[in-house]
Motif scaffolding. Sequence first.
Motif, PDB file in Angstrom:
ATOM      1  N   UNK A  95      -5.515   3.745  -9.069  1.00 58.83           N
ATOM      2  CA  UNK A  95      -5.029   3.156 -10.308  1.00 58.83           C
ATOM      3  C   UNK A  95      -3.609   2.651 -10.178  1.00 58.83           C
ATOM      4  N   UNK A  96      -3.047   2.268 -11.311  1.00 57.74           N
ATOM      5  CA  UNK A  96      -1.686   1.746 -11.375  1.00 57.74           C
ATOM      6  C   UNK A  96      -0.824   2.715 -12.157  1.00 57.74           C
ATOM      7  N   UNK A  97       0.340   3.045 -11.605  1.00 55.09           N
ATOM      8  CA  UNK A  97       1.244   4.027 -12.192  1.00 55.09           C
ATOM      9  C   UNK A  97       2.631   3.403 -12.331  1.00 55.09           C
ATOM     10  N   UNK A 114      -9.652   9.083   0.259  1.00 55.75           N
ATOM     11  CA  UNK A 114      -9.295   8.148   1.346  1.00 55.75           C
ATOM     12  C   UNK A 114      -9.737   6.720   1.064  1.00 55.75           C
ATOM     13  N   UNK A 115     -10.490   6.503  -0.025  1.00 56.79           N
ATOM     14  CA  UNK A 115     -10.886   5.145  -0.417  1.00 56.79           C
ATOM     15  C   UNK A 115     -10.024   4.606  -1.553  1.00 56.79           C
ATOM     16  N   UNK A 116      -9.087   5.419  -2.049  1.00 51.92           N
ATOM     17  CA  UNK A 116      -8.303   5.054  -3.238  1.00 51.92           C
ATOM     18  C   UNK A 116      -7.195   4.059  -2.915  1.00 51.92           C
ATOM     19  N   UNK A 117      -7.100   3.010  -3.753  1.00 50.69           N
ATOM     20  CA  UNK A 117      -5.975   2.076  -3.686  1.00 50.69           C
ATOM     21  C   UNK A 117      -5.097   2.348  -4.896  1.00 50.69           C
ATOM     22  N   UNK A 118      -3.809   2.514  -4.639  1.00 50.68           N
ATOM     23  CA  UNK A 118      -2.880   2.952  -5.679  1.00 50.68           C
ATOM     24  C   UNK A 118      -1.693   2.007  -5.721  1.00 50.68           C
ATOM     25  N   UNK A 119      -1.355   1.595  -6.944  1.00 48.46           N
ATOM     26  CA  UNK A 119      -0.197   0.720  -7.135  1.00 48.46           C
ATOM     27  C   UNK A 119       0.866   1.510  -7.888  1.00 48.46           C
ATOM     28  N   UNK A 143      -1.471   2.010  -0.445  1.00 49.43           N
ATOM     29  CA  UNK A 143      -0.527   2.159  -1.550  1.00 49.43           C
ATOM     30  C   UNK A 143       0.368   0.930  -1.590  1.00 49.43           C
ATOM     31  N   UNK A 144       0.537   0.390  -2.794  1.00 51.74           N
ATOM     32  CA  UNK A 144       1.428  -0.749  -3.026  1.00 51.74           C
ATOM     33  C   UNK A 144       2.588  -0.273  -3.888  1.00 51.74           C
ATOM     34  N   UNK A 145       3.805  -0.532  -3.452  1.00 50.51           N
ATOM     35  CA  UNK A 145       4.978  -0.281  -4.290  1.00 50.51           C
ATOM     36  C   UNK A 145       5.449  -1.638  -4.792  1.00 50.51           C
ATOM     37  N   UNK A 146       5.478  -1.797  -6.110  1.00 47.15           N
ATOM     38  CA  UNK A 146       5.938  -3.047  -6.715  1.00 47.15           C
ATOM     39  C   UNK A 146       7.263  -2.781  -7.398  1.00 47.15           C
ATOM     40  N   UNK A 147       8.295  -3.507  -6.990  1.00 50.61           N
ATOM     41  CA  UNK A 147       9.628  -3.359  -7.583  1.00 50.61           C
ATOM     42  C   UNK A 147       9.728  -4.322  -8.761  1.00 50.61           C
ATOM     43  N   UNK A 174      10.842   7.832   2.753  1.00 52.33           N
ATOM     44  CA  UNK A 174       9.527   7.304   2.384  1.00 52.33           C
ATOM     45  C   UNK A 174       8.618   7.626   3.554  1.00 52.33           C
ATOM     46  N   UNK A 175       7.582   8.442   3.301  1.00 50.77           N
ATOM     47  CA  UNK A 175       6.696   8.848   4.385  1.00 50.77           C
ATOM     48  C   UNK A 175       5.262   8.616   3.953  1.00 50.77           C
ATOM     49  N   UNK A 176       4.535   7.780   4.702  1.00 51.55           N
ATOM     50  CA  UNK A 176       3.171   7.447   4.321  1.00 51.55           C
ATOM     51  C   UNK A 176       2.207   7.591   5.483  1.00 51.55           C
ATOM     52  N   UNK A 177       1.094   8.269   5.226  1.00 57.14           N
ATOM     53  CA  UNK A 177       0.020   8.384   6.205  1.00 57.14           C
ATOM     54  C   UNK A 177      -1.051   7.318   5.950  1.00 57.14           C
ATOM     55  N   UNK A 178      -0.859   6.499   4.929  1.00 50.76           N
ATOM     56  CA  UNK A 178      -1.774   5.402   4.604  1.00 50.76           C
ATOM     57  C   UNK A 178      -1.021   4.082   4.713  1.00 50.76           C
ATOM     58  N   UNK A 179      -1.755   2.970   4.707  1.00 50.34           N
ATOM     59  CA  UNK A 179      -1.103   1.662   4.700  1.00 50.34           C
ATOM     60  C   UNK A 179      -0.231   1.554   3.458  1.00 50.34           C
ATOM     61  N   UNK A 180       0.958   1.006   3.624  1.00 53.41           N
ATOM     62  CA  UNK A 180       1.929   0.925   2.532  1.00 53.41           C
ATOM     63  C   UNK A 180       2.556  -0.461   2.509  1.00 53.41           C
ATOM     64  N   UNK A 181       2.568  -1.087   1.327  1.00 55.02           N
ATOM     65  CA  UNK A 181       3.190  -2.389   1.134  1.00 55.02           C
ATOM     66  C   UNK A 181       4.246  -2.271   0.046  1.00 55.02           C
TER      67      UNK A 181
END
Length: 197
Positions: A95-97, A114-119, A143-147, A174-181
């Motif tokens: 989801x989007x947070x 492991x299938x979750x996409x998070x913004x 995971x997407x970080x939107x500024x 910032x530490x990520x074990x998943x793809x991060x944008x």
Amino acid sequence: MKISDTKKLAAITAAFFITVTAFSGCSESANSSQTTSSVSQAAKSDIDASIAAEDTDVGYDEESSVGITFADGSAAIDGEGATAEGETVTISQAGTYILSGTATNGRIIVSADKTAEIKLIFNGVDITCADNTPLLVSKAKKVYIVLEDGTENVLTDSASYSLGEDDSNTDGAIFSKADLTINGSGTLTVNANYNPV
């Protein structure tokens, strides 16, 4: 961030460099010009293939998003998919947070399927963590970080970490074990103080 992500970034940078140097190396020879053109097109294709449309998408639906506001030693959550314990927020569903406010000793932990996409929308959030990384993505697909436009956002860690079993190899603000944008036109300041012994 995972090593594979660093390699991907290096590949994108290298492809861009090839494009630039290919143009600067043009000669008057017809054969040389054709070769240069094909190298440039190949480099451009590599860049386009490496950056998906989702990586540059900064849009989101505010009404269906979950609001998370840090203040006064706690975090208020408006919606489902996340829980709070003091200033530590754990996100467990896709989801989007939208994150805002200040945490003097807080964390954002993403631990979803492991299938979750998070913004994560950084909308003027300032998180300091006294003994660990302020942002840990332990499990997710992406995971997407939107500024958010016009906002200033800050993540600060400490010089030493108190590491548990689940985050024993954590070593950055910032530490990520998943793809991060990370995208968007706001600002993000990362105060990285950790010095592993």
